[in-house]
Design an enzyme around this catalytic site. Structure first.
Site, short mmCIF file in Angstrom:
data_model
loop_
_atom_site.label_atom_id
_atom_site.label_comp_id
_atom_site.label_asym_id
_atom_site.label_seq_id
_atom_site.Cartn_x
_atom_site.Cartn_y
_atom_site.Cartn_z
N HIS A 197 -19.05 2.16 -7.83
CA HIS A 197 -18.67 0.95 -8.80
C HIS A 197 -17.32 1.41 -9.23
O HIS A 197 -16.71 0.69 -9.79
CB HIS A 197 -19.28 1.94 -10.33
N SER A 318 7.93 -11.81 -0.16
CA SER A 318 7.76 -12.93 -1.12
C SER A 318 8.88 -13.72 -0.90
O SER A 318 10.36 -12.91 -0.67
CB SER A 318 7.44 -12.05 -2.11
N LYS A 324 8.83 -7.44 -3.39
CA LYS A 324 7.28 -7.13 -2.84
C LYS A 324 7.26 -6.61 -1.42
O LYS A 324 8.11 -6.94 -0.32
CB LYS A 324 6.78 -8.27 -3.26
N GLU A 331 -5.15 -9.33 3.58
CA GLU A 331 -6.01 -10.79 3.35
C GLU A 331 -6.46 -11.86 4.02
O GLU A 331 -7.21 -12.18 3.41
CB GLU A 331 -4.63 -11.33 2.10
#
Ligand code: ARG
Length: 506
Positions: A197, A318, A324, A331
């Site tokens: 979970h 970025s 970043k 992804e």
């Protein structure tokens, strides 16, 4: 001038004005040898029954050459097997078959050298090849299509294509598995929180976690092998839908092309795409597995988890936020999985309402199949590189993570159960202990021995060792569990399974 370099409208107008299949002026770059003129160049290959030219927009709509050119090598190989069989059975003279075979070989070379690039006027790869053949060798080239149809031909091509690519994908799956084993070797003793979970549940060996993906890839590898038995079946010679009156030898082309079996019913064989659906299903499962791993890497690389750092060779920055470092590879893999699921869905829908036998709807199978193949291959390759060189596990962070929670609570209950307390009773006692700890801002390891003994007289000094994360993991030595001995044995076995595979490398 190369036809393919012209803008589309110009191409279409030219095709429209010039009438069908003037491939001699339309498909060759200036460096190609001057094509031999054949009388068929002024007429469409599909019969003389039409009086006027095809509307150029409809011609473009109808065409599949833009994507089915990917089949050209398989189309040539299939045609070569067919023509050899036509000679062996005495349907055409051997000399004609030889000329056709050589002509097809020349087209292969022209294609490989970039000299043969048929444009949209060719309609599809099968017409493009046949037309070029007639240009090259003249009238005799018109004998190639004896005893077959484009319907069994296209079926042959896509099966040859898919069989070939399944071998590549299986080899890439093996590379992916090897990358997982290699990195797992370094992390048998590294602990990582295990979740259910997405709540911390019990710590596990990081190698055990990585080997879970090895097992998924193993099933993917097996599944593709099983599917390949149904992909690698020959429809060649089934004709348009009903067979052919020529005394062809289907077994000969089946053997020549390396198929393991041949279709037994012509109506079924020319319209079956089950094998492509099965492949897209297997491809979808590969993507599910890669996507799940991707999701974990994305979470692990976040500030909140901090379990892994992305090395520069596999991360991007970025354009606005200089701090970043983004996990683009996982992804993209997670994102691309949707494409493959979509292709599976689209092919199911294409098939579900089709009456027997061939229908042009079937032309829609190709882009789904090709993109499925390309996507799975690209994702496997990228993920392999990510695992091989892109991930740096932050072991200190993992070490702290497994020591700062109650993921050893089950082990306290197991401790009591091993001393004869019924497990459910032990479970309730530990529940109360956790509650007390939480209210006092403590962890289980912070309790004093007298506190333990107040909770249950069976607790003794060895409770502290029993609940260290390392001992908690080591203790789970049941087959398939995360105990270090089990994981080490699983790793050895994984490497042996990989070594025993004989599939060729991609
Ligand atoms: N380009 C067609 C396809 O991909 C080839 C078969 C055409 N057959 C036909 N009867 N029009 O399906």
């Amino acid at each position: 001038m190369s036809f393919v370099a012209l803008p589309l409208t110009k191409k279409l107008n030219r095709r429209y004005l010039c009438c069908f299949f003037r491939l001699s002026t339309l498909t060759f770059s200036s460096s190609s040898p001057p094509p031999q003129k054949a009388d068929s160049t002024d007429s469409p290959l599909w019969s003389q029954r039409f009086e006027s030219a095809l509307n150029p927009v409809i011609a473009a709509f109808n065409a599949s050459i833009q994507f089915d050119i990917a089949l050209i090598e398989y189309d040539l190989t299939g045609s070569q097997a067919h023509v050899q069989m036509l000679a062996q059975t005495g349907i055409i003279p051997q000399a004609d078959a030889d000329a056709i075979y050589q002509g097809l070989e020349q087209i292969r070379q022209e294609y490989r050298q970039g000299l043969f690039r048929p444009g949209i006027e060719a309609e599809d790869v099968h017409f493009a090849v046949e037309h070029r053949l007639i240009e090259l060798i003249g009238e005799v080239g018109k004998k190639l299509h004896t005893g077959r149809s484009r319907n069994d031909q296209v079926g042959t091509d896509i099966r040859l294509y898919l069989h070939d690519h399944i071998q590549h994908i299986r080899a890439l799956l093996q590379d992916w598995q090897q990358a997982l084993v290699d990195i797992a070797q370094d992390h048998v003793q590294t602990l990582i929180p295990g979740y259910t979970h997405l709540q911390r549940a019990q710590p596990v060996s990081l190698a055990h976690h990585l080997l879970a993906y090895f097992e998924m890839a193993e099933r993917d590898w097996q599944r593709l092998g099983e599917i390949d038995q149904r992909v690698n079946v020959s429809p060649l010679g089934l004709g348009a839908l009903a067979g052919t009156p020529f005394p062809i030898d289907r077994q000969a082309t089946t053997d020549q092309l390396g198929f393991v079996d041949l279709y037994r019913n012509s109506l079924d064989g020319v319209s079956d795409r089950d094998f492509a659906i099965e492949f897209l299903c297997a491809a979808s499962l590969i993507m599910v597995h890669l996507s799940r791993f991707s999701e974990e890497v994305i979470l692990w690389a976040s500030e909140e988890f901090g379990f892994v750092k992305l090395r520069d060779s596999c991360a991007t920055g970025s354009s606005i936020m200089p701090q970043k470092k983004n996990p683009d590879v996982p992804e993209l893999v997670r994102g691309k999985s949707g494409r493959v699921f979509g292709h599976l869905q689209s092919l199911l829908v294409v098939m579900k309402g089709l009456p027997l036998a061939y229908n042009k709807d079937l032309q829609e199978d190709k882009e789904a199949l090709f993109d499925g193949v390309i996507t799975v291959k690209g994702c496997l390759e990228a993920m392999k590189i990510l695992v091989k060189e892109g991930l740096e596990f932050v072991t200190e962070r993992l070490e702290t993570a497994v020591g700062e929670d109650f993921s050893n609570a089950t082990d306290v209950a197991d401790y009591l159960a091993a001393k004869g307390v019924p497990f459910r009773e032990a479970y309730n006692i530990v529940g109360a202990v956790v509650k007390t700890c939480l209210s006092q801002g403590k962890l289980l390891k912070d309790l004093t021995l007298s506190e333990w003994q107040q909770l249950h007289p069976q607790f003794a000094a060895d409770i502290y060792e029993a609940i260290t994360p390392r001992q908690v993991v080591a203790a789970r030595n049941s087959y398939g569990g995360t105990g270090f001995e089990q994981v080490q044995a699983a790793l050895t076995q994984a490497q042996e399974r990989l070594n025993s595979k004989t599939a060729p490398s991609a």
